[in-house]
Design a protein around this motif. Structure first.
Motif, PDB file in Angstrom:
ATOM      1  N   LYS A 100      12.611  -4.763  -5.170  1.00 33.91           N
ATOM      2  CA  LYS A 100      13.430  -5.615  -4.312  1.00 33.91           C
ATOM      3  C   LYS A 100      13.278  -7.090  -4.679  1.00 33.91           C
ATOM      4  O   LYS A 100      14.262  -7.828  -4.800  1.00 33.91           O
ATOM      5  N   TYR A 101      12.022  -7.528  -4.851  1.00 35.12           N
ATOM      6  CA  TYR A 101      11.775  -8.957  -5.030  1.00 35.12           C
ATOM      7  C   TYR A 101      11.436  -9.362  -6.471  1.00 35.12           C
ATOM      8  O   TYR A 101      11.214 -10.531  -6.738  1.00 35.12           O
ATOM      9  N   GLY A 102      11.397  -8.379  -7.374  1.00 37.27           N
ATOM     10  CA  GLY A 102      11.093  -8.705  -8.765  1.00 37.27           C
ATOM     11  C   GLY A 102       9.691  -9.258  -8.945  1.00 37.27           C
ATOM     12  O   GLY A 102       9.484 -10.253  -9.649  1.00 37.27           O
ATOM     13  N   ILE A 103       8.722  -8.621  -8.280  1.00 29.70           N
ATOM     14  CA  ILE A 103       7.335  -9.078  -8.335  1.00 29.70           C
ATOM     15  C   ILE A 103       6.423  -7.925  -8.736  1.00 29.70           C
ATOM     16  O   ILE A 103       6.858  -6.778  -8.823  1.00 29.70           O
ATOM     17  N   ASN A 104       5.148  -8.231  -8.942  1.00 25.07           N
ATOM     18  CA  ASN A 104       4.127  -7.216  -9.170  1.00 25.07           C
ATOM     19  C   ASN A 104       3.112  -7.342  -8.041  1.00 25.07           C
ATOM     20  O   ASN A 104       2.325  -8.291  -8.004  1.00 25.07           O
ATOM     21  N   SER A 105       3.157  -6.401  -7.112  1.00 21.48           N
ATOM     22  CA  SER A 105       2.326  -6.493  -5.913  1.00 21.48           C
ATOM     23  C   SER A 105       0.909  -5.965  -6.108  1.00 21.48           C
ATOM     24  O   SER A 105       0.060  -6.131  -5.229  1.00 21.48           O
ATOM     25  N   TYR A 106       0.639  -5.346  -7.237  1.00 23.05           N
ATOM     26  CA  TYR A 106      -0.670  -4.716  -7.446  1.00 23.05           C
ATOM     27  C   TYR A 106      -1.813  -5.735  -7.331  1.00 23.05           C
ATOM     28  O   TYR A 106      -1.828  -6.763  -8.016  1.00 23.05           O
ATOM     29  N   GLY A 107      -2.763  -5.431  -6.453  1.00 20.89           N
ATOM     30  CA  GLY A 107      -3.952  -6.262  -6.302  1.00 20.89           C
ATOM     31  C   GLY A 107      -3.744  -7.565  -5.556  1.00 20.89           C
ATOM     32  O   GLY A 107      -4.678  -8.364  -5.434  1.00 20.89           O
ATOM     33  N   LYS A 108      -2.537  -7.782  -5.038  1.00 21.93           N
ATOM     34  CA  LYS A 108      -2.241  -9.049  -4.355  1.00 21.93           C
ATOM     35  C   LYS A 108      -2.500  -8.918  -2.854  1.00 21.93           C
ATOM     36  O   LYS A 108      -2.322  -7.860  -2.255  1.00 21.93           O
ATOM     37  N   THR A 109      -2.888 -10.011  -2.223  1.00 18.85           N
ATOM     38  CA  THR A 109      -3.032 -10.044  -0.772  1.00 18.85           C
ATOM     39  C   THR A 109      -1.659 -10.239  -0.132  1.00 18.85           C
ATOM     40  O   THR A 109      -0.693 -10.628  -0.808  1.00 18.85           O
ATOM     41  N   GLY A 110      -1.591 -10.002   1.171  1.00 17.23           N
ATOM     42  CA  GLY A 110      -0.330 -10.210   1.879  1.00 17.23           C
ATOM     43  C   GLY A 110       0.141 -11.647   1.787  1.00 17.23           C
ATOM     44  O   GLY A 110       1.333 -11.919   1.619  1.00 17.23           O
ATOM     45  N   LEU A 111      -0.801 -12.585   1.898  1.00 10.86           N
ATOM     46  CA  LEU A 111      -0.454 -14.000   1.809  1.00 10.86           C
ATOM     47  C   LEU A 111       0.120 -14.329   0.429  1.00 10.86           C
ATOM     48  O   LEU A 111       1.132 -15.029   0.311  1.00 10.86           O
ATOM     49  N   GLU A 112      -0.503 -13.805  -0.620  1.00  4.53           N
ATOM     50  CA  GLU A 112      -0.011 -14.045  -1.978  1.00  4.53           C
ATOM     51  C   GLU A 112       1.391 -13.481  -2.170  1.00  4.53           C
ATOM     52  O   GLU A 112       2.241 -14.093  -2.825  1.00  4.53           O
ATOM     53  N   LEU A 113       1.643 -12.338  -1.557  1.00  2.00           N
ATOM     54  CA  LEU A 113       2.957 -11.705  -1.687  1.00  2.00           C
ATOM     55  C   LEU A 113       4.037 -12.526  -0.977  1.00  2.00           C
ATOM     56  O   LEU A 113       5.144 -12.679  -1.491  1.00  2.00           O
TER      57      LEU A 113
ATOM     58  N   ALA B 173       0.814  -1.216   0.000  1.00  2.00           N
ATOM     59  CA  ALA B 173       0.000   0.000   0.000  1.00  2.00           C
ATOM     60  C   ALA B 173       0.848   1.266   0.000  1.00  2.00           C
ATOM     61  O   ALA B 173       0.507   2.254  -0.662  1.00  2.00           O
ATOM     62  N   GLU B 174       1.965   1.258   0.736  1.00  2.00           N
ATOM     63  CA  GLU B 174       2.761   2.475   0.931  1.00  2.00           C
ATOM     64  C   GLU B 174       4.066   2.515   0.136  1.00  2.00           C
ATOM     65  O   GLU B 174       4.569   3.583  -0.198  1.00  2.00           O
ATOM     66  N   TYR B 175       4.632   1.350  -0.165  1.00  2.00           N
ATOM     67  CA  TYR B 175       5.946   1.284  -0.821  1.00  2.00           C
ATOM     68  C   TYR B 175       5.954   0.208  -1.912  1.00  2.00           C
ATOM     69  O   TYR B 175       6.859  -0.611  -1.986  1.00  2.00           O
ATOM     70  N   SER B 176       4.937   0.208  -2.750  1.00  2.00           N
ATOM     71  CA  SER B 176       4.805  -0.857  -3.748  1.00  2.00           C
ATOM     72  C   SER B 176       5.986  -0.905  -4.717  1.00  2.00           C
ATOM     73  O   SER B 176       6.469  -1.994  -5.060  1.00  2.00           O
ATOM     74  N   GLN B 177       6.467   0.253  -5.158  1.00  2.39           N
ATOM     75  CA  GLN B 177       7.586   0.257  -6.104  1.00  2.39           C
ATOM     76  C   GLN B 177       8.843  -0.323  -5.464  1.00  2.39           C
ATOM     77  O   GLN B 177       9.560  -1.123  -6.079  1.00  2.39           O
ATOM     78  N   THR B 178       9.099   0.082  -4.222  1.00  2.53           N
ATOM     79  CA  THR B 178      10.257  -0.430  -3.488  1.00  2.53           C
ATOM     80  C   THR B 178      10.156  -1.946  -3.327  1.00  2.53           C
ATOM     81  O   THR B 178      11.130  -2.681  -3.536  1.00  2.53           O
TER      82      THR B 178
END
Length: 283
Positions: free
Chosen positions: A225-238, A216-221
């Protein structure tokens, strides 16, 4: 954000620390409270005000190298604008210590003015903070030698000690929390930063919450860091995505959530994800 568990940690030595502060505050001129720049407000002890009475208080915002620089400056201005003396320091490099000493001298002079002290008496300063705030590292930097035990976990300092410095006498007491977190978000943030022992809470649940906050606050960071796309993902999925990236797999290709969570939490605490602040000033 939903917090799945109640987090509280108040071991017996913290009761002793509270008693030590009460017993010694009468000989103290200035109190220095070390707070964590990643969670400036969450790492302030609400019990401290009643313990120190009318003693002047200096807030020392430590671990600035791990925090979002822009938000750290906002917190510094917030405290100063509210009339609270505050400085930003780095206990490892010594950044800000000169200003910290100047603030202590200024507060001590105000406190000692007009009172009966022996000639050339050094101000007596009590240094307090929650566990793992970097208090011992700061003391060692001030003294120029290893007089206080350090460690990246809570509960390293277990007894009071006086340290004689050139400018003042410093009283160190163990890190202290408070008996109950009225807001569980505070307990959650203190668990993330390592102020609470990892054995007290569910590491996976806390890490899931952390990933939601970072998305929510540091999606780009987070994504870089992890080479992922966090958009729309839950914490568990991340957590699962990072676990797969890091090879935290069990039989059948299932992600070992605990192992992945421990990696993420360790990297966050070491600043390897990025410079991140979890608390925001009110204005």
């Amino acid at each position: 954000m939903i917090f799945l568990e109640t987090i509280n940690w108040y071991p017996g030595h913290m009761v002793k620390t509270k008693r030590l502060i009460k017993e010694n505050i009468k000989v103290i001129d200035v109190v220095v409270e070390i707070i964590d720049a990643r969670v400036p407000e969450s790492s302030r002890n609400p019990v401290l005000k009643e313990l120190i009475g009318d003693r002047p208080l200096l807030l020392v915002i430590n671990k600035e190298d791990l925090a979002d620089e822009e938000i750290t400056m906002r917190w510094l201005n917030y405290y100063k604008n509210s009339g609270q003396a505050a400085v930003v320091v780095n206990a490892i490099t010594g950044k800000g210590l000169k200003q910290m000493k100047a603030e202590i001298r200024s507060l001590a002079e105000q406190r000692m003015k007009g009172k009966s002290y022996k000639a050339n008496a050094l101000p007596r300063v009590m240094i307090v903070g929650i566990p793992n705030s970097g208090k011992s590292s700061l003391i060692n930097k001030l003294s120029g030698k290893n007089v206080a035990k350090t460690g990246n976990k809570p509960g390293v300092t277990r007894g009071q000690q006086w340290i004689n410095l050139k400018e003042f006498q410093l009283m160190d007491v163990p890190g202290i929390l408070w008996p109950k977190f009225e807001c569980q978000e505070i307990g959650f943030k203190l668990a993330i930063t390592g102020a609470i022992g990892d054995h007290v809470f569910d590491v996976t649940e806390v890490t899931i919450g952390l990933m939601e906050l970072l998305a929510a606050e540091y999606s780009q960071t987070l994504d870089e860091k992890y080479g992922i796309n966090s958009y729309g993902k839950t914490g568990l999925e991340l957590v699962e995505m990072v676990g797969r990236k890091r090879g935290c797999l069990q039989k059948g290709g299932v992600v070992n959530l605990l192992k992945a969570s421990e990696i993420i939490l360790k990297e966050f605490r070491a600043g390897k994800i990025g410079k991140i602040t979890l608390d925001r000033p009110k204005n």
